[in-house]
Design a protein around this motif. Structure first.
Motif, PDB file in Angstrom:
ATOM      1  N   ASP A   3       0.840  -1.199   0.000  1.00  8.23           N
ATOM      2  CA  ASP A   3       0.000   0.000   0.000  1.00  8.23           C
ATOM      3  C   ASP A   3       0.874   1.247   0.000  1.00  8.23           C
ATOM      4  O   ASP A   3       2.018   1.213   0.444  1.00  8.23           O
ATOM      5  N   LYS A   4       0.283   2.332  -0.437  1.00  7.18           N
ATOM      6  CA  LYS A   4       1.031   3.591  -0.436  1.00  7.18           C
ATOM      7  C   LYS A   4       1.260   4.066   0.995  1.00  7.18           C
ATOM      8  O   LYS A   4       0.285   4.223   1.753  1.00  7.18           O
ATOM      9  N   PRO A   5       2.529   4.290   1.382  1.00  2.00           N
ATOM     10  CA  PRO A   5       2.774   4.802   2.732  1.00  2.00           C
ATOM     11  C   PRO A   5       2.207   6.220   2.873  1.00  2.00           C
ATOM     12  O   PRO A   5       2.135   6.956   1.878  1.00  2.00           O
ATOM     13  N   ASP A   6       1.823   6.593   4.100  1.00  7.34           N
ATOM     14  CA  ASP A   6       1.294   7.946   4.315  1.00  7.34           C
ATOM     15  C   ASP A   6       2.368   8.993   4.057  1.00  7.34           C
ATOM     16  O   ASP A   6       2.102  10.058   3.513  1.00  7.34           O
ATOM     17  N   LYS A   7       3.594   8.638   4.508  1.00  6.83           N
ATOM     18  CA  LYS A   7       4.706   9.577   4.388  1.00  6.83           C
ATOM     19  C   LYS A   7       5.938   8.822   3.923  1.00  6.83           C
ATOM     20  O   LYS A   7       6.185   7.700   4.386  1.00  6.83           O
ATOM     21  N   PHE A   8       6.712   9.441   3.042  1.00 10.94           N
ATOM     22  CA  PHE A   8       7.948   8.797   2.570  1.00 10.94           C
ATOM     23  C   PHE A   8       9.175   9.328   3.312  1.00 10.94           C
ATOM     24  O   PHE A   8      10.209   8.690   3.342  1.00 10.94           O
ATOM     25  N   ILE A   9       9.029  10.547   3.849  1.00  5.55           N
ATOM     26  CA  ILE A   9      10.165  11.182   4.527  1.00  5.55           C
ATOM     27  C   ILE A   9       9.698  11.625   5.906  1.00  5.55           C
ATOM     28  O   ILE A   9       8.683  12.317   6.020  1.00  5.55           O
ATOM     29  N   ASP A  10      10.422  11.209   6.949  1.00 14.35           N
ATOM     30  CA  ASP A  10       9.965  11.526   8.309  1.00 14.35           C
ATOM     31  C   ASP A  10      10.438  12.918   8.748  1.00 14.35           C
ATOM     32  O   ASP A  10      11.113  13.627   7.992  1.00 14.35           O
ATOM     33  N   ASP A  11      10.108  13.275   9.980  1.00 14.83           N
ATOM     34  CA  ASP A  11      10.407  14.628  10.453  1.00 14.83           C
ATOM     35  C   ASP A  11      11.910  14.889  10.559  1.00 14.83           C
ATOM     36  O   ASP A  11      12.358  16.041  10.595  1.00 14.83           O
ATOM     37  N   ASN A  12      12.690  13.803  10.626  1.00 20.46           N
ATOM     38  CA  ASN A  12      14.147  13.974  10.669  1.00 20.46           C
ATOM     39  C   ASN A  12      14.765  14.015   9.277  1.00 20.46           C
ATOM     40  O   ASN A  12      15.989  13.993   9.131  1.00 20.46           O
ATOM     41  N   GLY A  13      13.912  13.984   8.268  1.00 18.90           N
ATOM     42  CA  GLY A  13      14.423  14.035   6.893  1.00 18.90           C
ATOM     43  C   GLY A  13      14.901  12.680   6.390  1.00 18.90           C
ATOM     44  O   GLY A  13      15.616  12.615   5.390  1.00 18.90           O
ATOM     45  N   GLN A 168       9.660  16.252  -2.355  1.00 20.06           N
ATOM     46  CA  GLN A 168      11.116  16.440  -2.237  1.00 20.06           C
ATOM     47  C   GLN A 168      11.852  15.541  -3.203  1.00 20.06           C
ATOM     48  O   GLN A 168      11.428  14.404  -3.455  1.00 20.06           O
ATOM     49  N   LEU A 169      12.986  16.012  -3.704  1.00 18.68           N
ATOM     50  CA  LEU A 169      13.807  15.188  -4.581  1.00 18.68           C
ATOM     51  C   LEU A 169      14.533  14.136  -3.753  1.00 18.68           C
ATOM     52  O   LEU A 169      15.026  14.443  -2.656  1.00 18.68           O
ATOM     53  N   VAL A 170      14.575  12.918  -4.260  1.00 16.27           N
ATOM     54  CA  VAL A 170      15.294  11.840  -3.561  1.00 16.27           C
ATOM     55  C   VAL A 170      16.143  11.084  -4.582  1.00 16.27           C
ATOM     56  O   VAL A 170      15.725  10.844  -5.712  1.00 16.27           O
ATOM     57  N   LEU A 171      17.334  10.687  -4.121  1.00 12.38           N
ATOM     58  CA  LEU A 171      18.268   9.978  -4.981  1.00 12.38           C
ATOM     59  C   LEU A 171      18.045   8.477  -4.842  1.00 12.38           C
ATOM     60  O   LEU A 171      17.783   7.985  -3.739  1.00 12.38           O
TER      61      LEU A 171
END
Ligand code: UDP
Length: 246
Positions: A3-13, A168-171
């Motif tokens: 399933d699609k996660p709610d968030k891909f990047i957490d508060d700590n980046g 956000q851009l992610v590598l």
């Protein structure tokens, strides 16, 4: 499919697999793993597992396909049926034919084909386990297999994808980031930074695109160092090992 996660990047980046946005997955390279091939490489990149085998240069048949002043580069990208969650139907698909074509072209600027008229250099890449970024993983492995086969090249080709999740851009996207993200931009480049493959799914603004290219350039240069280190470990870090043209 997950399933699609709610968030891909957490508060700590940090991303779901713990990486920073500009961090590539761990890469492991084994050289010369196939005794029948002239050059070969097994590469793991995160959960991706890829084999590359190079044969040639050898005389190209049928003769009408021969190029009188150069070798033909033939590239096959293939996903094993068992490499993904759902079984893949064996044999070429539109996707694999397209990836094979653009990947062959990614090597044309670096391989010194003019030394081997009328021949073919065959590059086979097999995806054993897939977790996004398989075309770039295959190119990284093929680059090493070509060097292992002693094919003269201006330099190595290194490849990596960049994309966008949560705005956000992610590598180096992993599978969830690739499947659910807003953009996926695989890139291959020479060690001089000349882009030899670029594809894009999704949308980026012009600014994001520029930033993405810089991000992926840094990723490719990091991968180049890993590739060079693997070759030096196998063949020695001395002046007798030189891929470049005189
Ligand atoms: N994938 C899959 N089935 C397919 C094609 C792709 O499960 O028929 C998965 C696989 O994990 C692959 C990922 O989706 O690595 C991303 O595929 P894409 O076409 O973006 O190519 P890649 O990123 O692997 O070069």
């Amino acid at each position: 499919m997950s399933d699609k996660p709610d968030k891909f990047i957490d508060d700590n980046g940090l991303r779901l697999d713990g990486r920073r946005v500009d961090e590539i997955r761990p890469m492991k390279i084994d050289i010369g793993v196939l005794s029948r091939a002239d050059g070969s490489c097994y590469l793991e990149w995160g959960k991706n597992k890829v084999l590359a085998a190079v044969y040639g240069p050898r005389t190209l048949h049928p003769r009408r396909k021969q190029i009188p002043d150069a070798a033909l580069i033939r590239y096959r990208y293939n996903m094993a049926s068992f490499s993904v969650e759902d079984r893949i139907r064996p044999g070429p698909s539109r996707r694999s034919v397209e990836i094979s074509k653009v990947s062959a072209e990614a090597f044309e600027p670096v391989v010194l084909t003019k030394f081997y008229p009328n021949t073919v250099i065959d590059i086979f890449t097999e995806i054993i386990q897939a977790d996004a970024g398989t075309r770039t993983a295959a190119i990284n492995a093929a680059s090493i297999a070509l060097a292992d086969a002693g094919i003269p090249m201006k330099g190595l080709v290194s490849a990596c994808a960049v994309g966008k999740v949560d705005g956000q851009l992610v590598l180096d996207l992993n599978k969830d980031e690739d499947n659910f993200g807003a953009a996926d931009l695989p890139v291959a480049m020479t060690q001089d930074g000349e882009i030899t493959l670029i594809q894009m799914d999704g949308n980026l603004t012009q600014e994001e695109f520029k930033e993405a290219i810089e991000m992926v350039r840094a990723g490719c240069m990091e991968i180049l160092e890993i590739q060079k280190k693997a070759l030096y470990t196998k063949f020695g870090d001395d002046s007798s090992f030189d891929l470049t043209e005189e």
